[in-house]
Structure formats: structure tokens, C-alpha cells
Design a protein around this motif. Structure first.
Motif, mmCIF file in Angstrom:
data_model
loop_
_atom_site.group_PDB
_atom_site.id
_atom_site.type_symbol
_atom_site.label_atom_id
_atom_site.label_comp_id
_atom_site.label_asym_id
_atom_site.label_seq_id
_atom_site.Cartn_x
_atom_site.Cartn_y
_atom_site.Cartn_z
ATOM 1 N N ILE A 136 0.740 -1.120 -0.105
ATOM 2 C CA ILE A 136 0.018 -0.047 0.164
ATOM 3 C C ILE A 136 0.953 1.311 -0.116
ATOM 4 O O ILE A 136 1.781 1.309 0.949
ATOM 5 C CB ILE A 136 -1.026 0.082 1.210
ATOM 6 N N LEU A 137 0.602 2.268 -0.840
ATOM 7 C CA LEU A 137 1.358 3.240 -0.981
ATOM 8 C C LEU A 137 0.828 4.672 -0.394
ATOM 9 O O LEU A 137 -0.316 4.647 -0.445
ATOM 10 C CB LEU A 137 1.801 3.588 -2.530
ATOM 11 N N ASP A 174 -2.579 -0.504 -3.828
ATOM 12 C CA ASP A 174 -3.861 0.494 -3.131
ATOM 13 C C ASP A 174 -3.046 1.635 -2.841
ATOM 14 O O ASP A 174 -1.759 1.979 -2.476
ATOM 15 C CB ASP A 174 -4.327 -0.138 -1.801
ATOM 16 N N LEU A 175 -3.575 2.815 -2.881
ATOM 17 C CA LEU A 175 -2.998 4.181 -2.524
ATOM 18 C C LEU A 175 -3.898 5.259 -1.402
ATOM 19 O O LEU A 175 -4.970 4.914 -1.492
ATOM 20 C CB LEU A 175 -3.054 5.101 -3.702
ATOM 21 N N LYS A 217 -7.349 6.826 8.199
ATOM 22 C CA LYS A 217 -7.179 6.362 6.560
ATOM 23 C C LYS A 217 -6.500 5.153 6.485
ATOM 24 O O LYS A 217 -6.707 4.362 5.502
ATOM 25 C CB LYS A 217 -6.262 7.538 5.864
ATOM 26 N N MET A 218 -5.652 4.682 7.495
ATOM 27 C CA MET A 218 -4.812 3.564 7.331
ATOM 28 C C MET A 218 -5.865 2.320 7.506
ATOM 29 O O MET A 218 -5.699 1.331 7.011
ATOM 30 C CB MET A 218 -3.659 3.577 8.400
ATOM 31 N N LEU A 222 -6.938 -0.762 5.175
ATOM 32 C CA LEU A 222 -6.446 -2.216 5.791
ATOM 33 C C LEU A 222 -7.927 -3.038 5.371
ATOM 34 O O LEU A 222 -7.710 -4.185 5.281
ATOM 35 C CB LEU A 222 -6.053 -2.132 6.960
ATOM 36 N N VAL A 223 -8.933 -2.594 5.910
ATOM 37 C CA VAL A 223 -10.275 -3.234 6.046
ATOM 38 C C VAL A 223 -10.904 -3.270 4.671
ATOM 39 O O VAL A 223 -12.004 -4.022 4.730
ATOM 40 C CB VAL A 223 -10.921 -2.756 7.193
ATOM 41 N N LYS A 224 -10.508 -2.577 3.836
ATOM 42 C CA LYS A 224 -11.456 -2.308 2.540
ATOM 43 C C LYS A 224 -11.464 -3.791 1.729
ATOM 44 O O LYS A 224 -10.568 -4.310 1.883
ATOM 45 C CB LYS A 224 -11.001 -1.304 1.794
#
Lengths: 224, 224, 224, 224
Positions: A136-137, A174-175, A217-218, A222-224
Motif C-alpha cells: 500500500i503506497l 492501493d493508495l 485512513k490507514m 486495511l479493511v477495505k
């Protein structure tokens, strides 16, 4: 539920979102600079992300590990990724780097050229993806919170953020677009166009609100 | 005897000191920046070193390979050492880097901090020595040939050269102290205290005399 | 009507908007850097402003004088203002400076600190206003024409432009806000977000369209 | 005999070498940066120079005035010379500038180009000599006390010192060559090649020994 915090070596902090992990707990390494180093300390965004996951009843599903070192640029991450990331066998690595690559151009004459920033960033992703680690960036948030793009380094931060967005797109990563997030928040909450004090304590490092916003946001990512 | 020069990819040039190698021919990779990139071209120091070895009747005992890329700093070497050095299975690697680490501080704001210069340099040596490759270090020669230390970057060049000398001592590596060599030559041959034209064409890149002097020192280091 | 162009010394060009002046012709000195130096050459914005005034039938009312020197920063203007501006007894001085004050930080390490930029700028205005010379200020237009503030130096350019706007307001000076003008033009005409080629030839120096746009704005400011 | 120290405005300190002046007391302004600002404080080199003159029985013959402001570069001196020097009608002006012109290139990107350093320096001397003021020039001493020219900025300091030596020669000005003085002292007294602690507290600003050494050299220059 309790958090176990074990200090491993200087600058590293392991945070477990629960004392016991089921086999399915995903190990997440946050890989970055001083912002992430502070993120693993009490009140930091990694700790807050752990709390956020717990509130969602997901405490046992993620193990959050901080791997930030102050002053790091993208090539410093590359140099230490074997020891500090791969050795931990993570499932997910969140890379948040770029502030020093831009900032040190001006403060020390030792920033990172845009083309080399991209080259090292890609090299890191390649090594991680080769091990089937999800990457994830994040874009660099701010060096100064003014909303009219009059912070001295806004031009380069926008440029390097765009490089990261392009890298994410090309590599199907993911961004977490923190630069966008911070600007939107400041446009609503920084009517006086202040340099700091909204999401940062000193134009760069996060205050409590900044840590909370990043944590949120983190967790989303993570959970998306 | 003839030299076989095969251009492999842009910026790389393979030079064989003889058309046939006995099993004992040592493969030497010259690992560096634009100076080394030019060194593998006609008239360059690697070619001249090959000629020097041939004159000593040692043409068949060394295979000299250029691996220089313009603009490289120490961390660029680290990034590409797998592909450009280790993949070639060298017996000896001559590392000549540092000019851009100092120079780019001033010209682009993207030089290398002294502590990180040392860290990446050590990481390169460690990887090479782990494969039993002999490592020879060189100090950066000059950015400006004035002999009274009034070239703008002399201070830093002296500092980074000292870092390299210390690394060589600590790791039992041979040292080709080109900074010392160039200063001594200029003290004798640059009475007018000129910026360039003695050993360099442009304060940094070697002219014919510079290429010859470096070639001689490289041969000395290889055959000693 | 014809234009008389007399080259006086290197870098200076006197442009008379008409061959004969009535006593009421206002003498206007354009005081700046390489952009203004080029502005006094054929096709330059000062020449075009002369043409614009002529079209309005005002050729005899203004004498336009170029006083731009390449590489100038605000303190260079201060150093040479006696010889190059005051000695010409102008009625109006148009100051257009700032690009090098920002740019040279990055390219040479010799830009101008924001506080000193303001201090020298104020000192120039004070000396001009003490002689009852009308002063018109301009903001620096662009270093790169991208419209999303991803040009490397956009942050500082915005900051220094704001300093100039504040100086104009405090000293009751007219302002030609070229930074705003250029951004608005590019938002309409640079859909591809190109670095140059819309109003500049090379990200900084004006192409034909750029010279025309600046000329139009200068005419507006002079005749208002 | 006593010293009268009157603080006039922030950063300025007037030191009278005696409470009463005969008509022949020469007024000396020390014009410089933070080193000179500190020099006018207790223990500073201007105070010590006053003491040195007193020991020679010359207390009544010199009035020593400090006019140093932290962070000043050569163009800052030019900007404030009317108010801070000429307004005081000095007989002698000692100019000691250059450290920030070099240093700020690296630390802020706002140093001074060599050609402009020379231009502003000459402009200052021209204005002073036009008023028949005797001008004494000093070379910048050190940014780091290492004696092997491995201090990062030694190259530029040597270059700018040479510019000053040339200016002194061309304008028939006396020279206090502090760079030479400091190097000679360190070669004798800094066997460990330390960065600071011999004549400076922090690589740049004078410790007690540094203030004494500079004071001695200033007295020499004044009474010769």
C-alpha cells in the motif's frame, strides 16, 4: 484487550493489536521515516490505527508493526528492507516516504532526484511483490499546511506525489493519498492559512489530530 | 594480440584484454560513474589499463569490464550491483565513486550525506566480500584541479576521500588513492593553478593524460 | 511612426515609442532580469508594449526603456539602480524581479531569503518614491507552466508573489500580477499540463504569446 | 581607565576605548556578521582589542564601534552601510564578511555567487574610500578548524579569501588575513585535527582564544 508494545531496537517498535493472534492475523509493517517512527509511539498513528481496528472488532486480525527511522529517504528504505521488513514476513507493507527526499534538497543538499526516487520506489515494490506481499503506497502529506500552495516545497511535493500515484496505478497497489487528504482537511479547517498547528505540530510531524486522521485512513485501507 | 570490445547495453562496455582467456584470467569490473563510463571508451583509462597489462605481457591474465554509468552516486551502485557486477562473476571489483555524491549537493541539491555515503559503501563491500570478490577502492580524484584547495568542493572531497580511506583500512581493501595522486601530479605540473586542462578536460572528466595516469595506477593495483 | 532602438551598453536597450516626444511623454524604465533583457529585443514585451501603445494612438506619450540584466536578483537591482534607473530620470519604473531569487536557491545555492527579498524590495521602492517616481510592481510569472502546482518551485514562487502583493498594497503601488495572469491563461490553454511551450519557450523565458500577453498587461497598467 | 559600553539598538554596541577622547581619537567601525556582533559583547574581540590598545597606552587614540549583525552577507552590509557606518563618520572601517556568503549556499540555498560577492565588496569600498575612510579587509577565518582542508566548505572559503586578498591589493587596502592566521594557529595547536574547540566554540564563532587572537591581529592592523 490490551496492546503489547515491545521495543526491539532503537527506532523500532512492535505493536500487536491483540495479545493473541489467530492464524489469520495479518502482519502489517509501516515502512517510513520519522513520521512513522513517531507513529509507533504512544498517541502515534499506528497505535491509533490499532485502536481503530479494535473498535471495529478486528483487533485480532491485524498485527501492526512500525518500521520508521528518522531522516529516511526512499533509498534508505531500500537499503534496510531485508532486515527491517522482509525478515518480519509481513502480509502487508505500507510505504510512506518522500518528505525527506524533497525537503533535504533544500535543507542539506541531499534530497533525491525525481527519476531516482521512482527507480528506488519501483525496486522496493518489485522485491515485496515478488514475495506476494501486498503493498500500500502513501503520498507525502505536507511540509507546511498552507492551502494556497505557498509552502516553499509544495511544487516538488505535488510532483513526487504524482510519481507515487503513477507507481501505484502501474503496479496495482492501493493508495492512501495523504497529500490529498491533508489538503482537503486544511481547506475546511485552516481558514487562516497557517503553516502548522492543524494536522502537524511543526509543518511536518503529526499532532494529535494529524495522527488520528492518518490512523483513520490507514484503517480504511486495511479493511477495505 | 587484439582487444575485443563488445558493446552490451547503453553505458556498458566489455573489454577483453585478449581474445582467448586461460582459466586463470581474472575478471575485473570497474564500477563507477561517468568517469568510468568514459573509461571504457577508446582512449579511456580501462582501455589504457588493458594496453598497460599487455605491455607487461599480462594480456591474457586479466579481463577488464567497464560498469560505469553517468551521474551515479554510491546508492546507485548499490541498486544495480546485482545486475551489473555480481551477475558477471568478477574476481576483482574496482569501486570508483564519490564525485557526484559531493557535486550534486551543490548543483542539484541531491548529493549524499557523509554518514549515508559510508553506510552504502560498506553495504556494497559486504556483499562483494561475501562472495569472495576482491575489492579495490578509489578516492574521488578532483572537481577542479587547483592545488591550493580553492576548488569549491575541495573540503567535501577531502572529507569523503578520508571516509573511503578509513573504509579500505577497516575492510582490508587495497586503495588507489587517486585524490592524492592527482594532487601530487598537479603540484608538479600545474604551476599556474589552473582549474582544468592538466588531468581533466572540464575539472572532472579525464583528458588523455588523466586517463593514462589512472590506467597506470590501476595496473599497479592489479598486478601488485 | 517608427521605433528607434538604440543599443547603449550590453544588456540595455532604449526603445522610444515615437521618434519625437512632446514634453508630456512619460519615461518608463522596465527594471528586471533576463526576461526584461529579452523584452527589449525585437519581438520582446517592451517592443510589443510600444506597439500596443501606438495602436491606441499613444505612441508619443510614452518612452519605454529596457533595463534588464540576465541573472539579476532583487539585490542586484538595488546595487545598480543609481546608474541604470535614477540616472535616466524616469517618471515610471516597472519592477519585475523574483524568478532568480527563487530559482538560484535550487540551481546554484545562491537564491534570496524571503525576509531579505522583502527588505531589498522595500529599499528600492523607498528610493524611487523619494524622487516621486511612480512604481509598478510585477509578480514573477512562472518557472514551469504546469497548472496543478507541481512545478518544482511553485511553492516559493507563490510565497514570493504574495510578498510582492503585500509590498504593493502597503506602498500604494500598482500591481501587474503576472503570476495570476499566467496561471489563468494556462488553465484555459494548457490542457495537457505541459511544462513549457504555452507562454514560455523554456519554462521561464517568454515565447511570442508570452511576450504579447505581458505587453498587453503592461499597456493596461500604463494607460489606466 | 574604563570602558563605556552603550547598547544603542539591537545588535549594535558602541565601545569607547576611553571615557574621554582627544580630538585625535580615531573612530573605527567593525562592520560584519554574527562574529562581529558577538565581538562587541563582553569577552568579544572588539572589547579585547580595546583592552589591547589600552595596554599599549593608546586607549585615548581609538574609539571602537561594533556594527555586526548575525546572518549578514556582503550585500546586507551594502544595504545598511549608510545608516550603520557612514552615519557614524568613521576614520577607519574594518570589514569582516564572507562566512555566510559561503555557508548559506549549503544551509539555505541563499549564499552569494563569487562574482557578485566581489561586485558588492568593491561597491562598499568605493563608497568608503570616496569619503576618505581607511578600509581594512579581513578574510573569513573558518567554518570548521580541521587543518587538512577536509572541512566541507574549505574550498569555497579559500576561493572567497583569495577574492578578498585581490580586492585588498587592487584598492591599496590593508588586509588582516584571518584565514591564514587561523590555519597557522591550528597547524600548531590542533594536532588532533578537531572541527572546533581550538579558536571557535562551534566551528564558526570565536571562543575566548579566538577572540584574543583576532583582537591581537586587529590591534596590529590599527597601530601599524
Amino acid at each position: 484487550m490490551k496492546f503489547i508494545i515491545r521495543s526491539v531496537i532503537a527506532g523500532f517498535l512492535f505493536i500487536t493489536a491483540a495479545s493473541m493472534f489467530s492464524q489469520k492475523a495479518k502482519r502489517v509493517v509501516f515502512f517510513g521515516d520519522s513520521i512513522t517512527e513517531a507513529g509507533a509511539k504512544p498517541g502515534g498513528y499506528i497505535i491509533k490505527a490499532g485502536e481503530g481496528l479494535a473498535k471495529k472488532g478486528l483487533a485480532g486480525q491485524y498485527e501492526l508493526i512500525g518500521a520508521g527511522i528518522g531522516g529516511n529517504k526512499v533509498y534508505d528504505l531500500y537499503l534496510r528492507m531485508e532486515d527491517d521488513v522482509l525478515a518480519k514476513n509481513p502480509d502487508i507493507v505500507v510505504i510512506w516516504i518522500g518528505v525527506n527526499d524533497v525537503w533535504h534538497k533544500q535543507s542539506y543538499g541531499t534530497g533525491t532526484d525525481a527519476d531516482k526516487f521512482e527507480k528506488f520506489y519501483n525496486a522496493i515494490i518489485k522485491k515485496l511483490q515478488a514475495k506476494n506481499i501486498k503493498v500500500i503506497l502513501c503520498t507525502p502529506a505536507v511540509i507546511g499546511e498552507r492551502t494556497d500552495f505557498s509552502n516553499q516545497l509544495d511544487g516538488d511535493l505535488n510532483k513526487y506525489s504524482q510519481i507515487i500515484r503513477n507507481i501505484a496505478a502501474k503496479n496495482n497497489c492501493d493508495l492512501v493519498d495523504l497529500r490529498k487528504t491533508f489538503l482537503e482537511y486544511n481547506l475546511k479547517n485552516n481558514a487562516e492559512n497557517k503553516e502548522s498547528g492543524i494536522l502537524t505540530a511543526d509543518r511536518v510531524h503529526l499532532n494529535e489530530m494529524g495522527n488520528q486522521l492518518v490512523a483513520d485512513k490507514m484503517v480504511e485501507a486495511l479493511v477495505k
